[in-house]
Design a protein around this motif. Structure first.
Motif, PDB file in Angstrom:
ATOM      1  N   GLU A  18       0.801  -1.224   0.000  1.00  0.00           N
ATOM      2  CA  GLU A  18       0.000   0.000   0.000  1.00  0.00           C
ATOM      3  C   GLU A  18       0.834   1.273   0.000  1.00  0.00           C
ATOM      4  O   GLU A  18       0.331   2.348  -0.361  1.00  0.00           O
ATOM      5  CB  GLU A  18      -0.934   0.029   1.208  1.00  0.00           C
ATOM      6  N   GLY A  19       2.089   1.187   0.454  1.00  0.00           N
ATOM      7  CA  GLY A  19       2.893   2.389   0.524  1.00  0.00           C
ATOM      8  C   GLY A  19       4.114   2.193   1.414  1.00  0.00           C
ATOM      9  O   GLY A  19       4.624   1.080   1.566  1.00  0.00           O
ATOM     10  N   ILE A  20       4.555   3.268   2.037  1.00  0.00           N
ATOM     11  CA  ILE A  20       5.760   3.252   2.866  1.00  0.00           C
ATOM     12  C   ILE A  20       5.439   3.796   4.247  1.00  0.00           C
ATOM     13  O   ILE A  20       4.848   4.876   4.381  1.00  0.00           O
ATOM     14  CB  ILE A  20       6.888   4.095   2.239  1.00  0.00           C
ATOM     15  N   THR A  21       5.809   3.042   5.271  1.00  0.00           N
ATOM     16  CA  THR A  21       5.702   3.511   6.655  1.00  0.00           C
ATOM     17  C   THR A  21       7.097   3.848   7.149  1.00  0.00           C
ATOM     18  O   THR A  21       8.053   3.091   6.928  1.00  0.00           O
ATOM     19  CB  THR A  21       5.081   2.432   7.561  1.00  0.00           C
ATOM     20  N   ASN A  63       1.506   6.331  -4.961  1.00  0.00           N
ATOM     21  CA  ASN A  63       0.957   7.305  -5.898  1.00  0.00           C
ATOM     22  C   ASN A  63      -0.215   6.697  -6.662  1.00  0.00           C
ATOM     23  O   ASN A  63      -0.444   5.480  -6.628  1.00  0.00           O
ATOM     24  CB  ASN A  63       2.047   7.762  -6.870  1.00  0.00           C
ATOM     25  N   ALA A  64      -0.946   7.531  -7.336  1.00  0.00           N
ATOM     26  CA  ALA A  64      -2.145   7.083  -8.060  1.00  0.00           C
ATOM     27  C   ALA A  64      -1.827   5.998  -9.083  1.00  0.00           C
ATOM     28  O   ALA A  64      -2.648   5.114  -9.345  1.00  0.00           O
ATOM     29  CB  ALA A  64      -2.810   8.275  -8.733  1.00  0.00           C
ATOM     30  N   ASP A  65      -0.609   6.050  -9.645  1.00  0.00           N
ATOM     31  CA  ASP A  65      -0.233   5.045 -10.640  1.00  0.00           C
ATOM     32  C   ASP A  65       0.357   3.784 -10.017  1.00  0.00           C
ATOM     33  O   ASP A  65       0.835   2.887 -10.721  1.00  0.00           O
ATOM     34  CB  ASP A  65       0.754   5.644 -11.641  1.00  0.00           C
ATOM     35  N   GLY A  66       0.340   3.711  -8.682  1.00  0.00           N
ATOM     36  CA  GLY A  66       0.846   2.543  -7.989  1.00  0.00           C
ATOM     37  C   GLY A  66       2.319   2.591  -7.654  1.00  0.00           C
ATOM     38  O   GLY A  66       2.844   1.685  -6.988  1.00  0.00           O
ATOM     39  N   SER A  67       3.016   3.626  -8.089  1.00  0.00           N
ATOM     40  CA  SER A  67       4.447   3.749  -7.809  1.00  0.00           C
ATOM     41  C   SER A  67       4.661   4.166  -6.355  1.00  0.00           C
ATOM     42  O   SER A  67       3.792   4.785  -5.733  1.00  0.00           O
ATOM     43  CB  SER A  67       5.080   4.776  -8.742  1.00  0.00           C
ATOM     44  N   PRO A  68       5.817   3.841  -5.781  1.00  0.00           N
ATOM     45  CA  PRO A  68       6.073   4.191  -4.382  1.00  0.00           C
ATOM     46  C   PRO A  68       6.135   5.703  -4.189  1.00  0.00           C
ATOM     47  O   PRO A  68       6.578   6.433  -5.090  1.00  0.00           O
ATOM     48  CB  PRO A  68       7.420   3.523  -4.082  1.00  0.00           C
ATOM     49  N   PRO A  69       5.718   6.195  -3.039  1.00  0.00           N
ATOM     50  CA  PRO A  69       5.698   7.638  -2.788  1.00  0.00           C
ATOM     51  C   PRO A  69       7.086   8.255  -2.693  1.00  0.00           C
ATOM     52  O   PRO A  69       7.241   9.462  -2.880  1.00  0.00           O
ATOM     53  CB  PRO A  69       4.943   7.757  -1.463  1.00  0.00           C
TER      54      PRO A  69
END
Length: 438
Positions: A18-21, A63-69
């Protein structure tokens, strides 16, 4: 212990689907925000929240395109409001940091290469040798040419030579990132990051894998005895206080080494250091460690300006840092419990009883004690006349060790031999080692 020693899966940057913590232990800070190339270094963009244990946290969705933030390779820091003012720090658990040409402090790098760029180990780790013959080396200084050598150069040019010379293990200095090159890497700034001056983390993995292909055990010279006193790119004053990670006041400052002394009685410090040991074993497939400066850890006087005669009151008294001794027992128990083939060597010049006996029988747990007295004796002998050599004194020095302990005898040189469990005959034959020291 299994969960506790995997702090790198909880702290620092943790990537998920889902992202980066990002989490950081900084109880003394009043505010914290993640800044970097990814948000144009805007301190108002990504504020972190703090829990009751002093741990700051933020989650950045993909990000919206699925790339890491946060893109791989981008610079990152944590900006904290502290009692001593606002400061930008490299994250304590950073996995890579680099020095931009012209800049004095290092920059933390978010390191998460795509799968196709990650190095995949191809060769199994060798079994622990019954008798170690260790080649100690410093990657950057391993070339006769006036240049800083690289992990790749060392892999291709030096490792085959080590194998040809008959060694079965290589011990590498200066792996953990350090700003000051003149200290041979012993003033560590970023404990989880391999030194960028020799190449990338993937390059180091390739070096270790090649050593394993050659049947060489790879030991890391790990520094848990102290830390750099740098405040811009190290742990010192990380949350703006004198006591974060370290003892406060004079006890927390190593007067001889100009560095900071860890508070081994703090739970989060123990988590950090145990996880650090496990990180290098898990991520980079090191086969063990030489723990630098164990004597300095075990005594509040650091073993300096003290003469050890062998009397037990010198080892078990008010000058003993019991928390540090317990930490060494914990880290040895951790390493041998999860990695039975791993080797641990402790550098102790004091003669601490049970230092190289198993934790299960009340020992500190090292497999070997580094027998520094041998190196000192050879320096003494080689500085004088041959006629002054006393065979009885030489034999006493070589055999003066604790009962049942294994020792590694030592000849310090920054690209030559370190040998284990050998006799005086071996030392006299190994002229290269002697010449290199001189």
């Amino acid at each position: 212990m299994d969960v506790f020693s995997r702090g790198y899966e909880k702290f620092g940057f943790v990537r998920s689907a889902e992202g980066i913590t990002y989490r950081e232990w900084a109880p003394g800070a009043d505010s914290a925000a993640l800044v970097g190339d990814f948000n144009n270094w805007d301190p108002n963009a990504d504020h972190m929240s703090k829990n009751d244990l002093g741990i700051w946290e933020i989650f950045l969705p993909n990000n919206a395109d699925g790339s890491p933030p946060i893109p791989h390779g981008s610079r990152v820091k944590v900006r904290m409001g502290t009692p001593s003012g606002t400061k930008d720090s490299i994250p304590a658990w950073i996995k890579y940091s680099v020095q931009t040409p012209g800049d004095i402090p290092y920059n933390g790098i978010y390191y998460d290469p795509p799968e196709e760029e990650k190095y995949v180990f191809k060769h199994p780790q060798p079994k622990r040798p019954k008798s170690l013959r260790i080649y100690e080396t410093h990657v950057g200084m391993s070339s006769p040419e006036p240049k800083i050598n690289t992990y790749a150069n060392f892999r291709d040019e030096v490792l085959p030579r080590i194998k040809r010379l008959g060694y079965n293990a290589v011990q590498i200095m200066a792996i953990q990132e350090h700003s000051y090159y003149g200290s041979f890497g012993y003033h560590v700034t970023n404990f989880f990051a391999p030194s960028s001056r020799f190449g990338s983390p993937e390059d180091l993995k390739s070096l270790i894998d090649r050593a394993h292909e050659l049947g060489l055990v790879v030991l890391m010279d790990v520094v848990h005895s102290h830390a750099s006193n740098n405040t811009l790119d190290g742990l010192n004053g990380f949350d703006g206080t004198d006591t974060h990670y370290f003892h406060g006041g004079s006890r927390g400052h190593h007067w001889m080494w100009d560095s900071r002394v860890f508070n081994y009685g703090n739970k989060e410090v123990i988590r950090f250091l145990l996880s650090n040991a496990r990180w290098w074993l898990e991520e980079y497939k090191f086969d063990g460690f030489r723990f630098d400066g164990a004597t300095s850890m075990m005594y509040t006087h650091h073993g300096l300006q003290v003469t050890f005669t062998g009397s037990y009151h010198e080892y078990f008294g008010f000058a003993t840092d019991v928390d540090a001794v317990v930490y060494l027992m914990l880290v040895n128990d951790l390493i041998h419990g999860f990695y039975p083939e791993a080797v641990t060597i402790g550098e102790d010049v004091s003669g601490m009883p049970t230092f190289a006996l198993p934790v299960q029988v009340g020992g500190v747990g090292f497999d070997y004690r580094l027998h520094m007295a041998v190196a000192d004796k050879w320096i003494e002998l080689l500085k004088g006349n041959d006629e002054a050599w006393e065979m009885g004194n030489i034999v006493h020095t070589l055999t003066n060790r604790r009962w049942l302990e294994k020792c590694v005898t030592y000849a310090e040189s920054h690209d030559q031999a370190l040998v284990g469990d050998k006799t005086i005959a071996f030392w006299l034959m190994d002229k290269i080692c002697m010449i290199s020291w001189l």
